[in-house]
Design an enzyme around this catalytic site. Sequence first.
Site, PDB file in Angstrom:
ATOM      1  N   HIS A   1       7.126 -10.465   4.887  1.00 39.86           N
ATOM      2  CA  HIS A   1       7.465 -11.461   3.868  1.00 39.86           C
ATOM      3  C   HIS A   1       6.267 -12.305   3.462  1.00 39.86           C
ATOM      4  O   HIS A   1       6.110 -12.671   2.291  1.00 39.86           O
ATOM      5  CB  HIS A   1       8.603 -12.337   4.410  1.00 39.86           C
ATOM      6  CG  HIS A   1       9.436 -12.949   3.348  1.00 39.86           C
ATOM      7  ND1 HIS A   1       9.240 -14.238   2.917  1.00 39.86           N
ATOM      8  CD2 HIS A   1      10.456 -12.447   2.621  1.00 39.86           C
ATOM      9  CE1 HIS A   1      10.108 -14.510   1.970  1.00 39.86           C
ATOM     10  NE2 HIS A   1      10.862 -13.442   1.769  1.00 39.86           N
TER      11      HIS A   1
ATOM     12  N   GLU B   1      11.361 -11.817  -7.774  1.00 34.34           N
ATOM     13  CA  GLU B   1      10.107 -11.127  -8.128  1.00 34.34           C
ATOM     14  C   GLU B   1      10.136 -10.764  -9.615  1.00 34.34           C
ATOM     15  O   GLU B   1       9.612  -9.752 -10.036  1.00 34.34           O
ATOM     16  CB  GLU B   1       9.879  -9.891  -7.259  1.00 34.34           C
ATOM     17  CG  GLU B   1      11.121  -9.206  -6.753  1.00 34.34           C
ATOM     18  CD  GLU B   1      11.828  -8.356  -7.793  1.00 34.34           C
ATOM     19  OE1 GLU B   1      12.806  -8.889  -8.367  1.00 34.34           O
ATOM     20  OE2 GLU B   1      11.428  -7.195  -8.029  1.00 34.34           O
TER      21      GLU B   1
ATOM     22  N   ASP C   1       4.876 -12.826  -0.245  1.00 39.80           N
ATOM     23  CA  ASP C   1       4.607 -14.094  -0.946  1.00 39.80           C
ATOM     24  C   ASP C   1       3.210 -14.088  -1.576  1.00 39.80           C
ATOM     25  O   ASP C   1       3.022 -14.525  -2.717  1.00 39.80           O
ATOM     26  CB  ASP C   1       4.713 -15.278   0.038  1.00 39.80           C
ATOM     27  CG  ASP C   1       6.156 -15.646   0.334  1.00 39.80           C
ATOM     28  OD1 ASP C   1       7.060 -15.024  -0.253  1.00 39.80           O
ATOM     29  OD2 ASP C   1       6.373 -16.561   1.157  1.00 39.80           O
TER      30      ASP C   1
HETATM   31  P1  GH3 Z   1      12.806  -2.324  -8.562  1.00 39.73           P
HETATM   32  O1  GH3 Z   1      11.585  -1.493  -8.695  1.00 39.73           O
HETATM   33  O2  GH3 Z   1      14.021  -1.618  -9.053  1.00 39.73           O
HETATM   34  O3  GH3 Z   1      12.651  -3.680  -9.177  1.00 39.73           O
HETATM   35  O4  GH3 Z   1      13.037  -2.523  -6.985  1.00 39.73           O
HETATM   36  P2  GH3 Z   1      12.803  -3.807  -6.123  1.00 39.73           P
HETATM   37  O5  GH3 Z   1      12.736  -3.387  -4.694  1.00 39.73           O
HETATM   38  O6  GH3 Z   1      11.632  -4.580  -6.622  1.00 39.73           O
HETATM   39  O7  GH3 Z   1      14.079  -4.664  -6.478  1.00 39.73           O
HETATM   40  P3  GH3 Z   1      15.117  -5.426  -5.606  1.00 39.73           P
HETATM   41  O8  GH3 Z   1      15.805  -6.340  -6.561  1.00 39.73           O
HETATM   42  O9  GH3 Z   1      15.940  -4.446  -4.822  1.00 39.73           O
HETATM   43  O10 GH3 Z   1      14.289  -6.263  -4.564  1.00 39.73           O
HETATM   44  C1  GH3 Z   1      13.618  -7.417  -4.905  1.00 39.73           C
HETATM   45  C2  GH3 Z   1      13.013  -7.962  -3.651  1.00 39.73           C
HETATM   46  O11 GH3 Z   1      12.181  -9.080  -3.898  1.00 39.73           O
HETATM   47  C3  GH3 Z   1      14.038  -8.458  -2.663  1.00 39.73           C
HETATM   48  C4  GH3 Z   1      13.349  -9.575  -1.941  1.00 39.73           C
HETATM   49  O12 GH3 Z   1      13.034  -9.145  -0.646  1.00 39.73           O
HETATM   50  C5  GH3 Z   1      12.053  -9.796  -2.712  1.00 39.73           C
HETATM   51  N1  GH3 Z   1      11.820 -11.204  -3.001  1.00 39.73           N
HETATM   52  C6  GH3 Z   1      12.478 -11.992  -3.868  1.00 39.73           C
HETATM   53  N2  GH3 Z   1      11.977 -13.251  -3.833  1.00 39.73           N
HETATM   54  C7  GH3 Z   1      10.967 -13.259  -2.924  1.00 39.73           C
HETATM   55  C8  GH3 Z   1      10.058 -14.256  -2.430  1.00 39.73           C
HETATM   56  O13 GH3 Z   1      10.069 -15.417  -2.837  1.00 39.73           O
HETATM   57  N3  GH3 Z   1       9.146 -13.870  -1.499  1.00 39.73           N
HETATM   58  C9  GH3 Z   1       9.107 -12.588  -1.037  1.00 39.73           C
HETATM   59  N4  GH3 Z   1       8.196 -12.279  -0.122  1.00 39.73           N
HETATM   60  N5  GH3 Z   1       9.950 -11.648  -1.472  1.00 39.73           N
HETATM   61  C10 GH3 Z   1      10.870 -11.960  -2.400  1.00 39.73           C
HETATM   62 MG    MG Z   2      11.698  -5.381  -8.591  1.00 44.05          MG
HETATM   63 MG    MG Z   3      14.215  -7.764  -9.642  1.00 40.40          MG
END
Ligand code: GH3
Ligand code: MG
Ligand code: MG
Length: 307
Positions: free
Chosen positions: A187, A218, A191
């Site tokens: 994680h 993201e 970030d």
């Molecule tokens: P796709 O190519 O279809 O977009 O797949 P993806 O894996 O990017 O999409 P998905 O929506 O399944 O996952 C998004 C991920 O983003 C899930 C979460 O772990 C990560 N994420 C969201 N916010 C944060 C953050 O603030 N920090 C971190 N490190 N990760 C985050």
């Molecule tokens: Mg994504």
């Molecule tokens: Mg997304």
Amino acid sequence: MPSELPIVLIVDDVPTNIHILADALRHECRIKVAVHGEEALDIARTAPQPDLILLDVMMPDLDGYEVCRRLKNDPITRAIPIIFVSARDAEDDQTLGFNLGGVDYITKPFSIPVVRARVRTHIRLKRQTDALQHLSRIDPLTGVANRRHFDELIQIEMRRALRDQDPLSLLMIDIDYFKGYNDYYGHGAGDLCLQQVANTLANGLSRPGDLLARYGGEEFIAVLPATVRTAAHQLADRLRINVLQLGIAHAQSPAAAVVTISVGVATLISTPAVLQAHNQSEIDVLLKEADTLLYSAKASGRNCVMS
Ligand code: GH3
Ligand code: MG
Ligand code: MG
Ligand code: MG
């Protein structure tokens, strides 16, 4: 810049009154002066704007109350604190001054140390308010605008686009396979990756009116005023390449060996039917279109732009 001297606008039709106030404040403020209401309105709207206005009440043409009303009705000048300075010391006059949005009311004759103290206090409060407002609009992780700022700004830009019949483009941007990135690298690395991508996207926007905001985890959104679809598509592709060229290793991505983004591009075209529409419904239509196109970009293998 908060470290610079605050700018105080002194408005009074009697030059002697201006001189007394200016002398009292010149060591701690940059002074601007206006000798009538219209001049005060002009100066208040012009950058660099005053941080505070000392406003006489009795003036020919526009009186201080009317000047205050107009300043408070104009979004550009609304936030500037106004201190009335007047010989009219009746309760009703002072109450009216506060009701119109004045932050303070100083009666003449006044004590110079007290005027200084009140000016200092209101400038300090204004700076605190500005700092809080700034913080409330920033995403703490990436330093770009947050969803709240986007929601406010898109309202303004949509109104402007419909009024001027200008195009308005939105880019919906999403990092590819980011869940896999987090799972594999952790994680903390996720970030860091978000920060680098946000920086790259923000630096890739070229016009002063463009805005990049973090829309969700993201996902980012770019607002591009007065931008037609082809230009928005080109910009989106440039952003895509910039992120690709960051070269952030992504061992879990089937799209590339590095972190990539997919982008959906939506553009408002002000047809007569659209001009009848409500701002919010047009915003919703635009967001939906950008989202649908982002979904198509994902379905076409990611690391691409759809418009
Ligand atoms: P796709 O190519 O279809 O977009 O797949 P993806 O894996 O990017 O999409 P998905 O929506 O399944 O996952 C998004 C991920 O983003 C899930 C979460 O772990 C990560 N994420 C969201 N916010 C944060 C953050 O603030 N920090 C971190 N490190 N990760 C985050
Ligand atoms: Mg994504
Ligand atoms: Mg997304
Ligand atoms: Mg006067």
